[in-house]
Design an enzyme around this catalytic site. Structure first.
Site, PDB file in Angstrom:
ATOM      1  N   HIS A  75       0.839  -1.191   0.000  1.00  0.00           N
ATOM      2  CA  HIS A  75       0.000   0.000   0.000  1.00  0.00           C
ATOM      3  C   HIS A  75       0.877   1.244   0.000  1.00  0.00           C
ATOM      4  O   HIS A  75       2.051   1.194   0.383  1.00  0.00           O
ATOM      5  CB  HIS A  75      -0.938  -0.028   1.196  1.00  0.00           C
ATOM      6  CG  HIS A  75      -1.996  -1.082   1.072  1.00  0.00           C
ATOM      7  ND1 HIS A  75      -3.037  -1.212   1.956  1.00  0.00           N
ATOM      8  CD2 HIS A  75      -2.184  -2.060   0.143  1.00  0.00           C
ATOM      9  CE1 HIS A  75      -3.810  -2.220   1.588  1.00  0.00           C
ATOM     10  NE2 HIS A  75      -3.305  -2.750   0.489  1.00  0.00           N
ATOM     11  N   GLU A  77       1.001   3.952   1.829  1.00  0.00           N
ATOM     12  CA  GLU A  77       1.588   4.363   3.106  1.00  0.00           C
ATOM     13  C   GLU A  77       2.666   3.383   3.557  1.00  0.00           C
ATOM     14  O   GLU A  77       3.667   3.777   4.162  1.00  0.00           O
ATOM     15  CB  GLU A  77       0.524   4.587   4.190  1.00  0.00           C
ATOM     16  CG  GLU A  77      -0.442   3.464   4.430  1.00  0.00           C
ATOM     17  CD  GLU A  77      -1.678   3.450   3.556  1.00  0.00           C
ATOM     18  OE1 GLU A  77      -2.785   3.382   4.116  1.00  0.00           O
ATOM     19  OE2 GLU A  77      -1.565   3.484   2.324  1.00  0.00           O
ATOM     20  N   CYS A 106      -2.545  -1.408   7.502  1.00  0.00           N
ATOM     21  CA  CYS A 106      -1.730  -0.186   7.438  1.00  0.00           C
ATOM     22  C   CYS A 106      -1.895   0.640   8.722  1.00  0.00           C
ATOM     23  O   CYS A 106      -0.935   1.245   9.186  1.00  0.00           O
ATOM     24  CB  CYS A 106      -2.101   0.644   6.223  1.00  0.00           C
ATOM     25  SG  CYS A 106      -1.504  -0.068   4.673  1.00  0.00           S
TER      26      CYS A 106
END
Length: 154
Positions: A75, A77, A106
């Site tokens: 992802h 982030e 996350c």
């Protein structure tokens, strides 16, 4: 002349970074900041040196894992956090701007590395058909400020 707010600058950058994504399913960008300085950036996609999904599997994307998620994707982030960590940049007290609210996985990473604020543009829950923003709820429960982005200067 109206000067843009830092929130607008960083979210615009996250939006532009999302356009670099090779993911067929979603394009997400993230910007990590601390004290009005950019400390790392990222966008979603497979780890560097593996496959670019839109090139390897055009139109369909990478194979799915046991939870029907992308088998290769990091992802946005996660990529920003990993790059900062590899560069020995402290994330304690930082802010992440991300074009999609964090998923629960996350969120756990965001909390663990000491990020104190998350500003997101779009709903992960809506995209996935979930009843709530699980990641945002987790972060809020444990003291991380989570804000749905609204542009200040148009």
């Amino acid at each position: 002349m109206n000067k843009p707010e830092f929130d607008d600058i960083y979210m615009d950058l996250a939006i532009n970074l999302s356009k670099k994504s090779h993911c067929v399913k979603a394009h997400v960008g993230a910007v990590l900041t601390k004290d009005t300085r950019i400390i790392s950036v990222g966008y979603n996609g497979p780890p560097a040196g593996t496959h670019n999904c839109d090139e390897q599997w055009p139109g369909v994307g990478c194979p799915r894992d046991s939870k029907n998620s992308c088998s290769l994707a990091l992802h946005a982030e996660q990529n920003a956090i990993l790059y900062a960590t590899k560069s020995n940049v402290s994330l304690e007290g930082s802010t992440v701007y991300v074009t999609l609210a964090p998923c629960i996985a996350c969120a756990r990473v965001i909390y663990t590395v000491g990020i104190k604020k998350v500003i997101y543009l779009n709903s992960y829950a809506e995209m996935k058909g979930l009843p709530t923003e699980e990641g945002a709820d987790f972060l809020t429960k444990f003291g991380v400020e989570v804000i749905k982005y609204k542009q200040k200067n148009a």
